[in-house]
Design a protein around this motif. Structure first.
Motif, short mmCIF file in Angstrom:
data_model
loop_
_atom_site.label_atom_id
_atom_site.label_comp_id
_atom_site.label_asym_id
_atom_site.label_seq_id
_atom_site.Cartn_x
_atom_site.Cartn_y
_atom_site.Cartn_z
N ASN A 59 -2.05 -2.10 -6.01
CA ASN A 59 -2.20 -2.58 -4.62
C ASN A 59 -2.07 -1.40 -3.66
O ASN A 59 -1.72 -0.29 -4.09
N GLY A 60 -2.31 -1.64 -2.40
CA GLY A 60 -2.29 -0.56 -1.41
C GLY A 60 -0.90 -0.03 -1.14
O GLY A 60 -0.72 1.16 -0.84
N THR A 61 0.10 -0.90 -1.22
CA THR A 61 1.48 -0.46 -0.98
C THR A 61 1.91 0.50 -2.09
O THR A 61 2.52 1.54 -1.82
N LEU A 64 0.43 3.93 -1.60
CA LEU A 64 1.19 4.77 -0.67
C LEU A 64 2.43 5.36 -1.34
O LEU A 64 2.75 6.53 -1.19
N PHE A 86 0.97 -2.27 9.80
CA PHE A 86 1.57 -3.13 8.80
C PHE A 86 2.74 -2.37 8.16
O PHE A 86 2.71 -1.15 8.05
N ALA A 88 3.79 -1.69 5.24
CA ALA A 88 3.71 -0.97 3.96
C ALA A 88 3.90 0.54 4.07
O ALA A 88 4.55 1.15 3.22
N THR A 89 3.33 1.14 5.10
CA THR A 89 3.36 2.59 5.23
C THR A 89 4.80 3.10 5.29
O THR A 89 5.18 4.03 4.57
N ASP A 157 -3.47 6.54 5.28
CA ASP A 157 -3.45 5.12 4.95
C ASP A 157 -4.82 4.58 5.37
O ASP A 157 -5.05 4.28 6.54
N ALA A 159 -6.23 1.83 4.17
CA ALA A 159 -6.34 0.44 3.71
C ALA A 159 -7.33 -0.38 4.54
O ALA A 159 -7.96 -1.29 4.03
N GLN A 160 -7.48 -0.04 5.82
CA GLN A 160 -8.35 -0.85 6.70
C GLN A 160 -9.68 -0.17 7.01
O GLN A 160 -10.45 -0.69 7.81
N PHE A 183 -6.83 -5.73 -1.01
CA PHE A 183 -6.35 -7.06 -0.63
C PHE A 183 -7.59 -7.89 -0.23
O PHE A 183 -8.51 -7.36 0.37
N LYS A 186 -9.50 -7.36 3.06
CA LYS A 186 -9.90 -6.01 3.47
C LYS A 186 -11.43 -5.89 3.38
O LYS A 186 -12.08 -6.69 2.72
N GLY A 194 -5.10 -5.27 -5.39
CA GLY A 194 -5.70 -4.05 -5.95
C GLY A 194 -5.58 -2.93 -4.94
O GLY A 194 -5.38 -3.16 -3.74
N TYR A 316 -0.23 -5.99 15.83
CA TYR A 316 0.95 -6.51 15.18
C TYR A 316 1.94 -6.87 16.29
O TYR A 316 2.10 -6.10 17.23
C1 LIG Z 1 -3.18 -3.98 3.72
C2 LIG Z 1 -2.49 -2.77 4.15
C3 LIG Z 1 -1.60 -2.08 3.30
C4 LIG Z 1 -1.09 -2.64 2.01
O1 LIG Z 1 -2.00 -3.01 1.09
P1 LIG Z 1 -1.61 -4.08 -0.06
O2 LIG Z 1 -2.76 -3.96 -0.99
O3 LIG Z 1 -1.50 -5.41 0.60
O4 LIG Z 1 -0.33 -3.65 -0.68
C5 LIG Z 1 -1.09 -0.88 3.74
N1 LIG Z 1 -1.39 -0.38 4.94
C6 LIG Z 1 -2.21 -1.02 5.80
C7 LIG Z 1 -2.51 -0.40 7.12
C8 LIG Z 1 -2.78 -2.24 5.44
O5 LIG Z 1 -3.57 -2.87 6.30
#
Ligand SMILES: *Cc1c(COP(=O)(O)O)cnc(C)c1O
Length: 378
Positions: A59-61, A64, A86, A88-89, A157, A159-160, A183, A186, A194, A316
């Protein structure tokens, strides 16, 4: 009218035969972990992004966290990032015992402001983590220059923002390591969790690969403490199909963004997403700013949209430094006024490749009605 914020069902229906076939093929060969589709996806993504190495992870988390582990982030280190994102970072840094240090954002792009980074650097700073928020590239040139001058790592990051470009380069491939999330919602989403790691550095790639696989290059000969964080073969098979449609999806998102831009053009209380000629935005979100001068403010409009069944979201509502989790753990070296203002003003509207102009007109009409009503009733 049944407008959707994102339309996962509709997107599946447009490519169902291809997806079903891809999943079936994995069910038949049964290599569910590290099956051939994972490697194929990694290599197709490397071509698409023009980067040397891609590593699928869970996953994205995790991406990172693995990126930070590969760069050698240790307890006591400081990681400079944005608080308008978000969790996660910053969470990945905190899990490793490092401290997330929040720098303010540029009010037009919502991304970390390079001018606020330098003031946050201390001898403990290890890396800068810009987020390409909502699909809009962060200003990478000055960030890379600051990192070079201070000997810091840069983790993007991404992810987006898969597929977004900054001065001709795809985001996620400019710093030392880039992170993707797949996710489901996304821009390139799978049907579960993933993620992936991107890098042009062969040494970092090797470290990340070992870290994601229990610290072992060779099975049962573990060298470091790692994680179990791999991309499932079924998800990779789905992503291979969806990757073929990604540029078409992005063209549709951009077209929808243009329609919204025109509908809101010149409105006294609404600011539409910022464009710069050196970047392509991939509109993971289409995020407006509703001025605090507006009657009823952002929350008044949001309540009106809820009442009329129009989906919307606030990404957010609470900046990370104001969340209970970071009330004592995170830190800042400068003001975060733009971060706080953004969290009071943003409003994201429905955005996906199947959004129609009629739906957008309906959404805009409702927003205009709201302002006409509150202005006329004072
Ligand atoms: C979605 C997202 C993540 C985390 O991704 P996951 O796959 O949900 O763990 C991290 N950073 C940002 C900016 C996100 O939008």
């Amino acid at each position: 009218m049944n407008v959707k914020m994102a339309d996962l069902r509709g997107q599946y229906e447009t490519i169902a035969p291809e997806i079903d076939k891809a999943i079936r093929s994995v069910l038949e060969h049964t290599a569910f972990i590290r099956g051939r589709e994972v490697e194929e996806l990694e290599s197709e993504l490397a071509d698409y992004l023009d980067v040397s190495h891609v590593l699928g992870v869970a996953n994205g988390t995790d991406a990172l966290q693995i990126a930070m582990m590969s760069l050698g982030v240790r307890p006591g280190d400081e990681i400079i990032t944005s608080a308008f994102t978000f969790i996660a970072t910053a969470e990945a840094a905190a899990l490793l015992g490092a401290t997330p240090v929040f720098a303010d954002i540029n009010p037009r792009t919502f991304n970390i402001d390079p001018e606020c980074i330098e003031a946050s650097i201390t001898p403990r700073t290890k890396a800068i983590v810009p987020i390409h928020l909502f699909g809009q590239p962060a200003d990478m040139a000055p960030i890379m220059e600051i990192a070079r001058r201070h000997g810091l790592g840069v983790i993007e990051d991404n992810a987006q923002a898969i597929g977004a470009k900054y001065r001709g380069k795809k985001t996620g491939c400019i710093g030392n390591i880039g992170c993707l999330s797949f996710f489901p919602t996304k821009n390139l989403g799978c049907y579960g969790d993933g993620g992936a790691i991107l890098t042009n550095d062969a040494v970092l790639y090797k470290k990340a690969r070992m870290t994601s696989n229990h610290g072992a290059e060779r099975k049962y000969y573990n060298e470091t403490v790692g994680m179990n964080s791999r991309l499932d073969t079924i998800q990779a098979a789905i992503l291979k199909v969806k990757l073929r449609h990604l540029d078409t999806d992005h063209a549709r998102r951009r077209q929808a963004a243009q329609v919204y831009d025109t509908l809101f053009d010149g409105h006294p209380f609404i600011t539409t997403p910022h464009h710069t000629p050196d970047r392509t935005h991939v509109y993971h979100q289409y995020t407006l700013r509703i001025s605090e001068e507006a009657p009823g403010k952002r929350d008044g409009l949001a309540a009106h949209l809820t009442e009329h069944g129009i989906p919307h979201a606030i990404y957010y509502p609470v900046p990370l430094h104001n969340l209970p989790v970071f009330a004592s753990g995170g830190c800042r070296k400068g003001p975060l006024d733009e971060t706080e203002k953004a969290s009071r003003e943003v409003l994201s509207l429905p955005m996906h490749p199947l959004l129609t102009e009629r739906e957008q007109q309906y959404i805009a009409d409702n927003i205009m009605q709201y302002f006409d009503r509150v202005v006329s009733t004072g």
